[in-house]
Motif scaffolding. Structure first.
Motif, PDB file in Angstrom:
ATOM      1  N   GLY A 162       0.849  -1.202   0.000  1.00  0.00           N
ATOM      2  CA  GLY A 162       0.000   0.000   0.000  1.00  0.00           C
ATOM      3  C   GLY A 162       0.880   1.245   0.000  1.00  0.00           C
ATOM      4  N   GLY A 163       0.546   2.173  -0.872  1.00  0.00           N
ATOM      5  CA  GLY A 163       1.427   3.306  -1.147  1.00  0.00           C
ATOM      6  C   GLY A 163       1.570   4.344  -0.052  1.00  0.00           C
ATOM      7  N   ALA A 164       0.556   4.452   0.827  1.00  0.00           N
ATOM      8  CA  ALA A 164       0.558   5.578   1.763  1.00  0.00           C
ATOM      9  C   ALA A 164       1.461   5.354   2.970  1.00  0.00           C
ATOM     10  CB  ALA A 164      -0.863   5.837   2.236  1.00  0.00           C
ATOM     11  N   GLU A 165       1.996   4.143   3.111  1.00  0.00           N
ATOM     12  CA  GLU A 165       2.658   3.831   4.371  1.00  0.00           C
ATOM     13  C   GLU A 165       4.155   3.639   4.235  1.00  0.00           C
ATOM     14  OE1 GLU A 165       0.630   0.291   5.236  1.00  0.00           O
ATOM     15  OE2 GLU A 165      -1.299   1.255   5.467  1.00  0.00           O
ATOM     16  N   LEU A 166       4.744   4.338   3.270  1.00  0.00           N
ATOM     17  CA  LEU A 166       6.163   4.141   3.000  1.00  0.00           C
ATOM     18  C   LEU A 166       7.038   5.178   3.681  1.00  0.00           C
ATOM     19  CD1 LEU A 166       5.738   3.455  -0.771  1.00  0.00           C
ATOM     20  CD2 LEU A 166       6.975   1.921   0.754  1.00  0.00           C
ATOM     21  N   PHE A 167       8.162   4.740   4.168  1.00  0.00           N
ATOM     22  CA  PHE A 167       9.167   5.686   4.657  1.00  0.00           C
ATOM     23  C   PHE A 167      10.121   5.985   3.510  1.00  0.00           C
ATOM     24  CE2 PHE A 167       8.244   4.002   8.992  1.00  0.00           C
ATOM     25  CZ  PHE A 167       7.959   5.222   9.590  1.00  0.00           C
ATOM     26  N   ALA A 183      13.241 -10.576   8.975  1.00  0.00           N
ATOM     27  CA  ALA A 183      13.780  -9.251   8.677  1.00  0.00           C
ATOM     28  C   ALA A 183      12.883  -8.144   9.223  1.00  0.00           C
ATOM     29  CB  ALA A 183      13.903  -9.104   7.163  1.00  0.00           C
ATOM     30  N   PRO A 184      13.475  -6.954   9.382  1.00  0.00           N
ATOM     31  CA  PRO A 184      12.635  -5.835   9.821  1.00  0.00           C
ATOM     32  C   PRO A 184      11.749  -5.330   8.682  1.00  0.00           C
ATOM     33  CG  PRO A 184      14.876  -5.081   9.453  1.00  0.00           C
ATOM     34  CD  PRO A 184      14.876  -6.569   9.200  1.00  0.00           C
ATOM     35  N   SER A 185      10.594  -4.827   9.054  1.00  0.00           N
ATOM     36  CA  SER A 185       9.658  -4.243   8.089  1.00  0.00           C
ATOM     37  C   SER A 185       9.303  -2.855   8.604  1.00  0.00           C
ATOM     38  CB  SER A 185       8.373  -5.056   8.018  1.00  0.00           C
ATOM     39  OG  SER A 185       8.661  -6.374   7.660  1.00  0.00           O
ATOM     40  N   PHE A 186       9.053  -1.967   7.682  1.00  0.00           N
ATOM     41  CA  PHE A 186       8.814  -0.577   8.077  1.00  0.00           C
ATOM     42  C   PHE A 186       7.479  -0.098   7.527  1.00  0.00           C
ATOM     43  CE2 PHE A 186      13.250  -1.578   7.681  1.00  0.00           C
ATOM     44  CZ  PHE A 186      13.779  -1.131   8.884  1.00  0.00           C
ATOM     45  N   ARG A 187       6.675   0.486   8.370  1.00  0.00           N
ATOM     46  CA  ARG A 187       5.372   1.015   7.935  1.00  0.00           C
ATOM     47  C   ARG A 187       5.194   2.400   8.518  1.00  0.00           C
ATOM     48  NH1 ARG A 187       2.196  -3.965   6.842  1.00  0.00           N
ATOM     49  NH2 ARG A 187       3.869  -5.280   6.047  1.00  0.00           N
ATOM     50  N   ALA A 188       4.979   3.376   7.627  1.00  0.00           N
ATOM     51  CA  ALA A 188       4.793   4.747   8.095  1.00  0.00           C
ATOM     52  C   ALA A 188       3.327   4.982   8.458  1.00  0.00           C
ATOM     53  CB  ALA A 188       5.252   5.720   7.012  1.00  0.00           C
ATOM     54  N   GLU A 189       2.784   4.086   9.290  1.00  0.00           N
ATOM     55  CA  GLU A 189       1.380   4.213   9.693  1.00  0.00           C
ATOM     56  C   GLU A 189       1.312   5.052  10.952  1.00  0.00           C
ATOM     57  OE1 GLU A 189      -0.776   0.004   9.016  1.00  0.00           O
ATOM     58  OE2 GLU A 189       1.120  -0.082  10.094  1.00  0.00           O
ATOM     59  N   LYS A 190       0.381   5.999  10.959  1.00  0.00           N
ATOM     60  CA  LYS A 190       0.240   6.808  12.175  1.00  0.00           C
ATOM     61  C   LYS A 190      -0.733   6.107  13.131  1.00  0.00           C
ATOM     62  CE  LYS A 190       1.999  11.260  11.156  1.00  0.00           C
ATOM     63  NZ  LYS A 190       1.696  11.987   9.910  1.00  0.00           N
ATOM     64  N   THR A 219      -1.947   2.279  18.297  1.00  0.00           N
ATOM     65  CA  THR A 219      -2.750   1.231  18.927  1.00  0.00           C
ATOM     66  C   THR A 219      -1.836   0.324  19.736  1.00  0.00           C
ATOM     67  OG1 THR A 219      -2.482  -0.477  17.246  1.00  0.00           O
ATOM     68  CG2 THR A 219      -4.159   1.192  16.818  1.00  0.00           C
ATOM     69  N   ARG A 220      -2.467  -0.648  20.403  1.00  0.00           N
ATOM     70  CA  ARG A 220      -1.677  -1.579  21.210  1.00  0.00           C
ATOM     71  C   ARG A 220      -0.938  -2.591  20.348  1.00  0.00           C
ATOM     72  NH1 ARG A 220      -4.531  -6.821  22.854  1.00  0.00           N
ATOM     73  NH2 ARG A 220      -5.687  -7.155  20.949  1.00  0.00           N
ATOM     74  N   LYS A 221      -1.194  -2.578  19.006  1.00  0.00           N
ATOM     75  CA  LYS A 221      -0.594  -3.630  18.173  1.00  0.00           C
ATOM     76  C   LYS A 221       0.173  -3.102  16.950  1.00  0.00           C
ATOM     77  CE  LYS A 221      -4.028  -4.480  14.866  1.00  0.00           C
ATOM     78  NZ  LYS A 221      -4.526  -5.460  13.946  1.00  0.00           N
ATOM     79  N   HIS A 222       0.460  -1.819  16.942  1.00  0.00           N
ATOM     80  CA  HIS A 222       1.188  -1.259  15.800  1.00  0.00           C
ATOM     81  C   HIS A 222       2.549  -0.694  16.183  1.00  0.00           C
ATOM     82  CE1 HIS A 222      -2.737  -1.301  13.691  1.00  0.00           C
ATOM     83  NE2 HIS A 222      -1.957  -1.498  12.642  1.00  0.00           N
ATOM     84  N   LEU A 223       3.525  -1.031  15.379  1.00  0.00           N
ATOM     85  CA  LEU A 223       4.849  -0.412  15.467  1.00  0.00           C
ATOM     86  C   LEU A 223       5.164   0.106  14.070  1.00  0.00           C
ATOM     87  CD1 LEU A 223       6.684  -3.293  17.372  1.00  0.00           C
ATOM     88  CD2 LEU A 223       6.226  -1.012  18.302  1.00  0.00           C
ATOM     89  N   THR A 224       6.062   1.066  13.968  1.00  0.00           N
ATOM     90  CA  THR A 224       6.439   1.506  12.624  1.00  0.00           C
ATOM     91  C   THR A 224       7.608   0.662  12.102  1.00  0.00           C
ATOM     92  OG1 THR A 224       7.777   3.207  13.669  1.00  0.00           O
ATOM     93  CG2 THR A 224       5.637   3.891  12.836  1.00  0.00           C
ATOM     94  N   GLU A 225       8.301   0.008  13.035  1.00  0.00           N
ATOM     95  CA  GLU A 225       9.356  -0.931  12.659  1.00  0.00           C
ATOM     96  C   GLU A 225       9.094  -2.223  13.422  1.00  0.00           C
ATOM     97  OE1 GLU A 225      13.427   0.545  12.954  1.00  0.00           O
ATOM     98  OE2 GLU A 225      14.054  -1.416  13.663  1.00  0.00           O
ATOM     99  N   PHE A 226       8.911  -3.305  12.697  1.00  0.00           N
ATOM    100  CA  PHE A 226       8.663  -4.592  13.361  1.00  0.00           C
ATOM    101  C   PHE A 226       9.358  -5.677  12.555  1.00  0.00           C
ATOM    102  CE2 PHE A 226       5.645  -6.328  10.290  1.00  0.00           C
ATOM    103  CZ  PHE A 226       5.225  -5.186   9.638  1.00  0.00           C
ATOM    104  N   TYR A 243      13.751  -1.564  21.523  1.00  0.00           N
ATOM    105  CA  TYR A 243      13.624  -0.106  21.371  1.00  0.00           C
ATOM    106  C   TYR A 243      12.494   0.166  20.388  1.00  0.00           C
ATOM    107  CZ  TYR A 243      17.761   0.483  24.130  1.00  0.00           C
ATOM    108  OH  TYR A 243      18.638   0.463  25.179  1.00  0.00           O
ATOM    109  N   PRO A 244      11.248   0.220  20.911  1.00  0.00           N
ATOM    110  CA  PRO A 244      10.107   0.329  20.001  1.00  0.00           C
ATOM    111  C   PRO A 244      10.134   1.613  19.180  1.00  0.00           C
ATOM    112  CG  PRO A 244       9.418   0.609  22.294  1.00  0.00           C
ATOM    113  CD  PRO A 244      10.852   0.203  22.326  1.00  0.00           C
ATOM    114  N   ARG A 245       9.644   1.494  17.962  1.00  0.00           N
ATOM    115  CA  ARG A 245       9.472   2.647  17.083  1.00  0.00           C
ATOM    116  C   ARG A 245       7.985   2.830  16.811  1.00  0.00           C
ATOM    117  NH1 ARG A 245      13.267   4.081  18.744  1.00  0.00           N
ATOM    118  NH2 ARG A 245      15.369   4.078  17.933  1.00  0.00           N
ATOM    119  N   THR A 246       7.495   4.022  17.122  1.00  0.00           N
ATOM    120  CA  THR A 246       6.109   4.372  16.839  1.00  0.00           C
ATOM    121  C   THR A 246       6.143   5.802  16.292  1.00  0.00           C
ATOM    122  OG1 THR A 246       5.623   5.495  18.915  1.00  0.00           O
ATOM    123  CG2 THR A 246       5.455   3.093  18.947  1.00  0.00           C
TER     124      THR A 246
END
Ligand code: AMO
Length: 420
Positions: A158-163, A196-203, A206-213, A411-414
């Motif tokens: 999905g295009g909107a969630e890219l870093f 591997a790590p995955s990156f999502r630029a989602e704002k 929530t209790r289940k979202h990280l921007t790097e997981f 070291y969580p990323r949000t």
């Protein structure tokens, strides 16, 4: 003082208790804890006065004798012959051994100290077992471990969630998953995986979202939905068994009882809708489950369950449309059950017909030209295939009953957390 086994131990001073002429140091070693018992008069005078100077989080070297003790909490204690301060510490800004835990923002601010706490260490020791077990299981099943690029040119999820990343004079992005690459590799190796790590630029806060997981990204040729479900169920149970085997102490410290699951359930998308409507959700056919819906749904289950097909329009372009029911696509979600349940993975069968794929990319509002190498590769004798991506932190969250996913990342990323 010839009794006991001679030992040299390094560790952090966790707590010091002094009672008149006796002092107890609880030493946090890398492996666990030791008690050092110092009796005034029985140790050299300078050692007794050194104890007066020690503070919490001092890193010290203790040489002495390890003796069994009926009254010590650990069943043993160290009677020191010498103590050396290797590295001192000012009083730590958070109480690592307090009865009341510091607030989460404070814990995060001093995360480098927070991760020294035995309970936090326990989470990451279990995570380490999880990673090892996942690898072990997939190797045993004949999968080849590969590594895919992290710097990529196009969206996969999905295009909107890219870093975005500045890549010399071009724009590149951080990978949202290894999706396109694992598919390409399946034609060469048949069974592949990558952790591997995955990156999502989602704002998403929530209790289940990280921007790097981290994702356990798996793909195999010639599989049916049932194979993918069985494989994932066995993978999770293998991980659970290994954790039970290797992390007894950690599970006890965390107050978690784990057991492998006997079986899994399969419910249709429509059945999931029904459950949600019964619980008062106003959800139409064709909608995806939001965080609230998902939480309500998983609470209804005691065993992990799969939802093996979704309306085509809420699936990513690479999922194969069901040829006999084109409103649906073969996206398979694997859901962790109960109070701490979450979606553990998404996966399914893939479209390997380049024309249908092109159509799906356009329907998703993306440009097929951006996927030219990906689309081209399917022209060259591509085997039918499928796979899944399992979220490491999500799985750990359910297994260890963590209130929020952030606790499963060192070291969580949000959207709000970038440091430390
Ligand atoms: P999806 O986007 O559903 O699918 O991600 C797969 C799994 O990764 C985890 N996950 C997350 N964990 C924490 N924070 C997030 N923001 C987050 N987003 C996803 C979840 C999820 O189930 N390429 C596909 C997988 C596939 O089809 O093989 C994909 O990435 O556990």
């Amino acid at each position: 003082m010839a009794e006991g086994k001679p030992v040299t131990i390094y560790g952090h001073v966790a707590t010091i208790r002094r009672k008149g002429k006796i002092a107890f140091i609880l030493l946090r070693t890398f492996e666990g804890e030791e008690q050092v018992t110092i009796k005034k008069g029985l140790v050299p005078e300078e050692l007794w006065s050194l104890v007066e100077e020690l503070g919490r989080e001092y890193f010290i070297k203790v040489q002495g004798r390890l003796v069994e003790s009926k009254i010590a909490r650990l069943g043993r204690e160290i009677i020191p012959e010498s103590i050396e301060v290797v590295s001192p510490s000012p009083p730590p800004p958070i109480d690592l051994y307090g009865k009341v835990e510091a607030e989460w923002p404070t814990r995060l601010k001093y995360r480098y100290l927070d991760i020294r706490r035995p309970k936090v260490k326990a989470i990451f020791k279990v995570r380490s077992t999880l990673m090892k077990a996942a690898r072990e299981f997939l190797y045993k099943e004949g999968f080849v471990e590969l590594n895919f690029p992290i710097i990529i040119a196009t969206a996969t999820e999905g295009g909107a969630e890219l870093f975005p990343v500045q890549y010399f004079d071009r724009q590149a992005f951080l990978a949202q998953s290894g999706q396109l690459y694992k598919q390409s590799a399946v034609a060469a190796f048949g069974k592949v995986f990558s952790i591997a790590p995955s990156f999502r630029a989602e704002k998403s806060r929530t209790r289940k979202h990280l921007t790097e997981f981290w994702q356990i990204d798996v793909e195999a040729a010639l599989v049916e939905p049932k194979d993918l479900m069985d494989l994932q169920f066995r993978l999770v149970n293998y991980i659970v068994e290994k954790i039970i085997e290797e992390n007894e102490k950690e599970l006890e410290l965390l107050g978690v009882k784990l057991e492998p699951w006997q079986s899994y359930q399969v419910i249709t998308y429509e059945e999931a809708l029904e459950i949600l409507r019964r619980k008062g959700f106003n959800i139409e056919w064709g909608e995806d489950f939001g965080a609230d819906e998902e939480r309500a749904l998983v609470k209804e289950f005691e065993e992990p369950f799969f939802i093996p097909e979704f309306p085509k329009d809420i699936t990513a372009f690479y999922y194969m449309v069901n040829r006999s029911n084109p409103k649906m696509a073969h996206r398979i979600d694997f859901m962790g059950p109960g109070e701490y349940g979450v979606e553990w993975s998404s996966g399914g069968l893939r479209e390997h017909d380049p024309e249908r794929l092109t159509q799906r990319i356009m329907e998703a509002g993306m440009r097929p030209e951006s996927f030219s190498w990906y689309l081209d590769m399917f022209k060259y004798g591509f085997p039918p295939h499928g796979g899944f991506g399992m979220g490491v932190e999500r799985l750990l969250q359910t297994l260890l009953k963590l209130e929020k996913i952030h606790e499963a990342a060192l070291y969580p990323r949000t959207p709000d957390i970038l440091e430390p």
